[in-house]
Design an enzyme around this catalytic site. Structure first.
Site, PDB file in Angstrom:
ATOM      1  N   GLU A  51       0.856  -0.698   0.222  1.00 52.29           N
ATOM      2  CA  GLU A  51       0.161   0.008  -0.126  1.00 52.29           C
ATOM      3  C   GLU A  51       0.862   1.215  -0.226  1.00 52.29           C
ATOM      4  O   GLU A  51       0.258   2.510  -0.854  1.00 52.29           O
ATOM      5  CB  GLU A  51      -1.554   0.155   1.674  1.00 52.29           C
ATOM      6  CG  GLU A  51      -2.524  -1.189   0.715  1.00 52.29           C
ATOM      7  CD  GLU A  51      -3.154  -0.815  -0.138  1.00 52.29           C
ATOM      8  OE1 GLU A  51      -3.146   0.467  -0.244  1.00 52.29           O
ATOM      9  OE2 GLU A  51      -3.953  -0.879   0.096  1.00 52.29           O
ATOM     10  N   ASN A  63      -8.514   8.018  -5.875  1.00 51.79           N
ATOM     11  CA  ASN A  63      -9.294   7.287  -6.376  1.00 51.79           C
ATOM     12  C   ASN A  63     -10.765   7.305  -7.213  1.00 51.79           C
ATOM     13  O   ASN A  63     -11.053   8.230  -7.525  1.00 51.79           O
ATOM     14  CB  ASN A  63     -10.198   6.063  -4.248  1.00 51.79           C
ATOM     15  CG  ASN A  63      -9.048   5.693  -4.386  1.00 51.79           C
ATOM     16  OD1 ASN A  63      -8.022   5.093  -4.519  1.00 51.79           O
ATOM     17  ND2 ASN A  63      -9.331   5.579  -3.214  1.00 51.79           N
ATOM     18  N   ASP A  65     -13.962   7.536  -6.804  1.00 48.09           N
ATOM     19  CA  ASP A  65     -15.073   8.368  -6.655  1.00 48.09           C
ATOM     20  C   ASP A  65     -14.801   9.265  -5.917  1.00 48.09           C
ATOM     21  O   ASP A  65     -15.369  10.292  -5.133  1.00 48.09           O
ATOM     22  CB  ASP A  65     -15.531   7.322  -5.234  1.00 48.09           C
ATOM     23  CG  ASP A  65     -14.947   6.517  -4.309  1.00 48.09           C
ATOM     24  OD1 ASP A  65     -12.892   7.431  -4.483  1.00 48.09           O
ATOM     25  OD2 ASP A  65     -15.016   5.950  -2.926  1.00 48.09           O
ATOM     26  N   SER A  67     -12.285   9.936  -3.271  1.00 41.74           N
ATOM     27  CA  SER A  67     -11.475   9.698  -2.197  1.00 41.74           C
ATOM     28  C   SER A  67     -10.088   9.450  -2.379  1.00 41.74           C
ATOM     29  O   SER A  67      -9.775   9.068  -3.486  1.00 41.74           O
ATOM     30  CB  SER A  67     -12.047   8.239  -1.395  1.00 41.74           C
ATOM     31  OG  SER A  67     -11.754   7.391  -2.041  1.00 41.74           O
ATOM     32  N   ASP A  69      -6.446   7.864  -0.137  1.00 41.80           N
ATOM     33  CA  ASP A  69      -6.131   7.036   1.064  1.00 41.80           C
ATOM     34  C   ASP A  69      -4.871   7.813   1.475  1.00 41.80           C
ATOM     35  O   ASP A  69      -4.307   8.517   1.086  1.00 41.80           O
ATOM     36  CB  ASP A  69      -6.254   5.947   0.715  1.00 41.80           C
ATOM     37  CG  ASP A  69      -6.851   4.331  -0.134  1.00 41.80           C
ATOM     38  OD1 ASP A  69      -8.192   4.943   0.083  1.00 41.80           O
ATOM     39  OD2 ASP A  69      -6.976   4.672  -1.769  1.00 41.80           O
ATOM     40  N   ASN A  76      -8.473   4.508   3.438  1.00 39.37           N
ATOM     41  CA  ASN A  76      -9.393   5.490   2.964  1.00 39.37           C
ATOM     42  C   ASN A  76     -10.963   7.261   3.802  1.00 39.37           C
ATOM     43  O   ASN A  76     -11.089   5.887   4.513  1.00 39.37           O
ATOM     44  CB  ASN A  76     -11.381   4.704   1.949  1.00 39.37           C
ATOM     45  CG  ASN A  76     -12.065   5.200   0.959  1.00 39.37           C
ATOM     46  OD1 ASN A  76     -12.532   6.006   1.519  1.00 39.37           O
ATOM     47  ND2 ASN A  76     -11.130   5.526  -0.318  1.00 39.37           N
TER      48      ASN A  76
END
Length: 142
Positions: A51, A63, A65, A67, A69, A76
């Protein structure tokens, strides 16, 4: 003159903003000291590697959508933390996303454990790298 001032301010502010880079064993030992069960540590270190490459100060790109991270486990902001922009979040961990970017990984670990408890390991898109046999973590505690 203003450009020089801006560069000086960035030079002073940037190291703290970047967080630290851990390694597999330092992360495992820190998580163990925070009470994470040893039989989960290989999975957590694998997730952190894939990650964030073990970096605590990472904010991922947007992302699909919209959002983002945050932190070593790339948690998120739509569901788990309140982003600095003030945009809507369910904020399931009840904390600021910036709290996930510090060298002290306590907030990241606690929030990641909450995500695990509610959504399981597949909550992380990189889980497929970590769901099989993993190297033992015991060598980190010798």
């Amino acid at each position: 003159m203003r450009a020089l001032l801006a560069i000086c301010v960035l030079a002073v502010a940037t190291p703290a903003a970047l967080g630290c880079t851990m390694d597999r064993c330092s992360l495992a030992r820190e998580m163990s000291s925070l009470g994470v069960p040893r039989d989960q540590l290989s999975k957590w270190t694998c997730i952190a590697q894939h990650e964030s490459d073990y970096r605590t100060g990472v904010v991922g790109p947007p992302n699909s959508d919209g959002s983002n991270d945050y932190g070593i486990f790339q948690i998120n902001d739509l569901y788990w933390c309140q982003p600095p922009s003030g945009k809507y979040s369910h904020n399931g961990c009840g904390l600021s996303c910036n709290a996930l970017l510090t060298d002290d990984i306590t907030n990241s670990v606690r929030c990641a454990q909450k995500v695990l408890g509610e959504q399981g390991w597949p909550a992380w898109s990189t889980w497929h790298y970590c769901s099989g046999a993993l190297p033992p973590i015991d060598d980190c505690f010798k």
